[in-house]
Write an enzyme that holds these catalytic residues in place. Sequence first.
Site, mmCIF file in Angstrom:
data_model
loop_
_atom_site.group_PDB
_atom_site.id
_atom_site.type_symbol
_atom_site.label_atom_id
_atom_site.label_comp_id
_atom_site.label_asym_id
_atom_site.label_seq_id
_atom_site.Cartn_x
_atom_site.Cartn_y
_atom_site.Cartn_z
ATOM 1 N N GLY A 161 31.040 -33.314 34.328
ATOM 2 C CA GLY A 161 31.395 -32.364 35.386
ATOM 3 C C GLY A 161 31.104 -30.908 35.092
ATOM 4 C CD GLU A 179 37.490 -31.459 33.083
ATOM 5 O OE1 GLU A 179 36.246 -31.495 32.997
ATOM 6 O OE2 GLU A 179 38.217 -32.460 32.942
ATOM 7 C CG ASP A 180 34.648 -31.228 36.543
ATOM 8 O OD1 ASP A 180 35.714 -31.441 35.927
ATOM 9 O OD2 ASP A 180 34.012 -32.145 37.103
ATOM 10 C CG ASP A 208 42.902 -34.471 41.315
ATOM 11 O OD1 ASP A 208 43.741 -33.891 42.011
ATOM 12 O OD2 ASP A 208 42.382 -35.552 41.664
ATOM 13 C CE LYS A 253 41.026 -32.065 43.594
ATOM 14 N NZ LYS A 253 40.509 -33.171 44.418
ATOM 15 C CG PHE A 295 36.846 -35.902 46.511
ATOM 16 C CD1 PHE A 295 37.573 -36.379 45.433
ATOM 17 C CD2 PHE A 295 35.463 -35.962 46.452
ATOM 18 C CE1 PHE A 295 36.942 -36.899 44.320
ATOM 19 C CE2 PHE A 295 34.817 -36.481 45.343
ATOM 20 C CZ PHE A 295 35.567 -36.956 44.279
ATOM 21 N NE ARG A 336 27.734 -36.149 37.865
ATOM 22 C CZ ARG A 336 29.009 -36.250 37.521
ATOM 23 N NH1 ARG A 336 29.754 -35.175 37.446
ATOM 24 N NH2 ARG A 336 29.547 -37.423 37.255
HETATM 25 P P1 IMP Z 1 42.317 -35.638 36.615
HETATM 26 O O1 IMP Z 1 42.470 -36.487 35.391
HETATM 27 O O2 IMP Z 1 43.001 -36.270 37.813
HETATM 28 O O3 IMP Z 1 42.752 -34.215 36.422
HETATM 29 O O4 IMP Z 1 40.815 -35.672 37.029
HETATM 30 C C1 IMP Z 1 39.859 -34.934 36.393
HETATM 31 C C2 IMP Z 1 38.492 -35.446 36.744
HETATM 32 O O5 IMP Z 1 38.471 -36.118 38.009
HETATM 33 C C3 IMP Z 1 37.537 -34.304 36.876
HETATM 34 O O6 IMP Z 1 36.948 -33.958 35.649
HETATM 35 C C4 IMP Z 1 36.535 -34.845 37.886
HETATM 36 O O7 IMP Z 1 35.546 -35.579 37.227
HETATM 37 C C5 IMP Z 1 37.342 -35.779 38.751
HETATM 38 N N1 IMP Z 1 37.771 -35.145 40.006
HETATM 39 C C6 IMP Z 1 38.998 -34.780 40.364
HETATM 40 N N2 IMP Z 1 39.009 -34.219 41.586
HETATM 41 C C7 IMP Z 1 37.726 -34.216 41.993
HETATM 42 C C8 IMP Z 1 37.062 -33.728 43.187
HETATM 43 O O8 IMP Z 1 37.650 -33.154 44.122
HETATM 44 N N3 IMP Z 1 35.713 -33.899 43.218
HETATM 45 C C9 IMP Z 1 35.007 -34.491 42.230
HETATM 46 N N4 IMP Z 1 35.585 -34.953 41.108
HETATM 47 C C10 IMP Z 1 36.937 -34.817 40.993
#
Ligand code: IMP
Length: 173
Positions: A41, A95-96, A99, A127, A148, A161
């Site tokens: 990401g 990190e990108d 969430d 987020k 999303f 991407r």
């Molecule tokens: P987390 O573990 O829920 O915080 O998710 C982190 C990962 O989920 C990120 O590094 C992304 O790869 C993916 N992710 C979460 N939200 C999005 C989104 O809105 N678009 C694309 N990828 C997402």
Amino acid sequence: MVIGKPFLTVEQIQKRVKELALKISEDYEGKEVLSVGILKGAFMFFPDIVRHIQVPMNIDFLIASSYVKAQTSGAIKVHADLREDIKGKHVLLFEDIVDTGLTLKYIKDMLAARNPASLKICTFLDKKSSRKADLDLDYIGFSIPDHFVVGYGLDFDNKFRNLPYISIFKERT
Ligand code: IMP
């Protein structure tokens, strides 16, 4: 499947990236940083920001995944670990998007056990309303609602991407 107009434009992104880089440069003045790009990401955000950071640094990468299409699989997998020994180093993770925070919490706990001098997180997007893990974020590009999003490194099913801006892919219901 609709990709709308930019939610964050190229100009907004590049302006904010430079602001973050300046803040990081100030905070780490006099220190050497090990900058870690979390792939896939952060593959656009990471090179964009590190080129503006004005402190000595080493670069490393970590490949991890947690998502299957637009839904979390619940499992976090580290596909490729760091090459560098981080003991005693100032580690900054890039990190990108955060969430639920479960991915970065997992990675942070894994790396903290290796005794770095410091361990901080810089995320391009946050987020916050979706957060499940207890996780402090040190640098945030943009806080966004629970949409999303794709582009600027972020994917849906490994696509989009390469868009240079952020777009909303679909609303969560
Ligand atoms: P987390 O573990 O829920 O915080 O998710 C982190 C990962 O989920 C990120 O590094 C992304 O790869 C993916 N992710 C979460 N939200 C999005 C989104 O809105 N678009 C694309 N990828 C997402």
